[in-house]
Scaffold this active site. Structure first.
Site, PDB file in Angstrom:
ATOM      1  N   HIS A  81       0.833  -1.219   0.000  1.00  0.00           N
ATOM      2  CA  HIS A  81       0.000   0.000   0.000  1.00  0.00           C
ATOM      3  C   HIS A  81       0.859   1.257   0.000  1.00  0.00           C
ATOM      4  CE1 HIS A  81      -2.871  -3.069   0.948  1.00  0.00           C
ATOM      5  NE2 HIS A  81      -3.828  -2.213   0.650  1.00  0.00           N
ATOM      6  N   GLU A 137      -9.669   6.535  -3.804  1.00  0.00           N
ATOM      7  CA  GLU A 137      -9.896   6.466  -2.364  1.00  0.00           C
ATOM      8  C   GLU A 137      -9.298   7.688  -1.666  1.00  0.00           C
ATOM      9  OE1 GLU A 137      -9.932   1.635  -2.719  1.00  0.00           O
ATOM     10  OE2 GLU A 137      -8.158   2.613  -1.921  1.00  0.00           O
ATOM     11  N   GLN A 138      -8.077   8.001  -2.023  1.00  0.00           N
ATOM     12  CA  GLN A 138      -7.413   9.133  -1.353  1.00  0.00           C
ATOM     13  C   GLN A 138      -8.148  10.444  -1.674  1.00  0.00           C
ATOM     14  OE1 GLN A 138      -3.319   9.151  -0.567  1.00  0.00           O
ATOM     15  NE2 GLN A 138      -2.930   7.051  -1.242  1.00  0.00           N
TER      16      GLN A 138
HETATM   17  N1  GUN Z   1      -6.864   3.111   2.268  1.00  0.00           N
HETATM   18  C1  GUN Z   1      -7.529   2.988   1.125  1.00  0.00           C
HETATM   19  N2  GUN Z   1      -6.700   2.955   0.115  1.00  0.00           N
HETATM   20  C2  GUN Z   1      -5.462   3.086   0.650  1.00  0.00           C
HETATM   21  C3  GUN Z   1      -4.203   3.128   0.088  1.00  0.00           C
HETATM   22  O1  GUN Z   1      -4.034   3.032  -1.114  1.00  0.00           O
HETATM   23  N3  GUN Z   1      -3.151   3.298   0.944  1.00  0.00           N
HETATM   24  C4  GUN Z   1      -3.314   3.395   2.267  1.00  0.00           C
HETATM   25  N4  GUN Z   1      -2.249   3.577   3.030  1.00  0.00           N
HETATM   26  N5  GUN Z   1      -4.513   3.321   2.831  1.00  0.00           N
HETATM   27  C5  GUN Z   1      -5.549   3.176   1.997  1.00  0.00           C
END
Ligand code: GUN
Length: 171
Positions: free
Chosen positions: A70, A90-91
């Site tokens: 990740h 997501e971010q």
């Molecule tokens: N939570 C959802 N997606 C991610 C990701 O890509 N990296 C991290 N660190 N947390 C996440």
């Protein structure tokens, strides 16, 4: 991409199944590859449970590799624009793609402190959080011991997979 049904996923050959679920577990195709052997699944929840069982049964080295696949939140890959499509979305959902300089510095310091303590990145299911709750969880989880934190990170990874599967699979 058209959403797939669980029935279709049950019928694909193993390679097709793994290809259809590419990216559900960040940089870790072995999870869905192993879950392919646990078919058929009654529904999406059963598929997720099988993936969670694969992760739970993996040895500690594989579990750490999964966590380490990740990217940091608001980290170097985000700045360079090299996040996976899923991670970028997501971010962005929590506004991590548009931090002000003070917020950015705070994420940078927390990422660094967390990696120094645990030697893996901070993973949280961002889509279930806000920027403020991510920062609060960051501070709180920095106080965990390593075994608790590995368990927490793996549970968050399964939660991330649940949301990624929901986007990929027809209800
Ligand atoms: N939570 C959802 N997606 C991610 C990701 O890509 N990296 C991290 N660190 N947390 C996440």
């Amino acid at each position: 991409m058209d959403r797939l049904s669980v029935t279709t996923l049950n019928q694909l050959d193993a390679a097709g199944f793994a290809a259809a679920l590419e990216g559900i577990f960040e940089g870790s195709p072995w999870v869905v590859q192993a879950a392919a052997g646990r078919r058929p699944f009654a529904d999406r929840a059963a598929l997720l449970a099988a993936c969670a069982a694969v992760v739970g049964a993996a040895d500690r080295g594989q579990q750490l590799a999964l966590i380490r696949a990740h990217p940091d939140l608001a980290g170097r890959a985000a700045l360079a624009g090299t996040l996976t499509r899923e991670s970028a979305g997501e971010q962005a959902s929590a506004g991590l793609d548009r931090l002000d300089p003070a917020e950015f510095a705070r994420f940078h310091a927390l990422n660094q402190a967390y990696r120094e303590r645990f030697a893996f990145p901070f993973v949280i299911c961002v889509r279930r959080q806000t920027k403020q709750s991510i920062l609060a969880a960051f501070e709180q989880r920095l106080t965990h011991d390593a075994a608790d934190e590995i368990a927490t990170a793996l549970a968050e990874i399964v939660a991330i997979a649940d949301i990624r599967l929901a986007e990929r699979i027809a209800p």
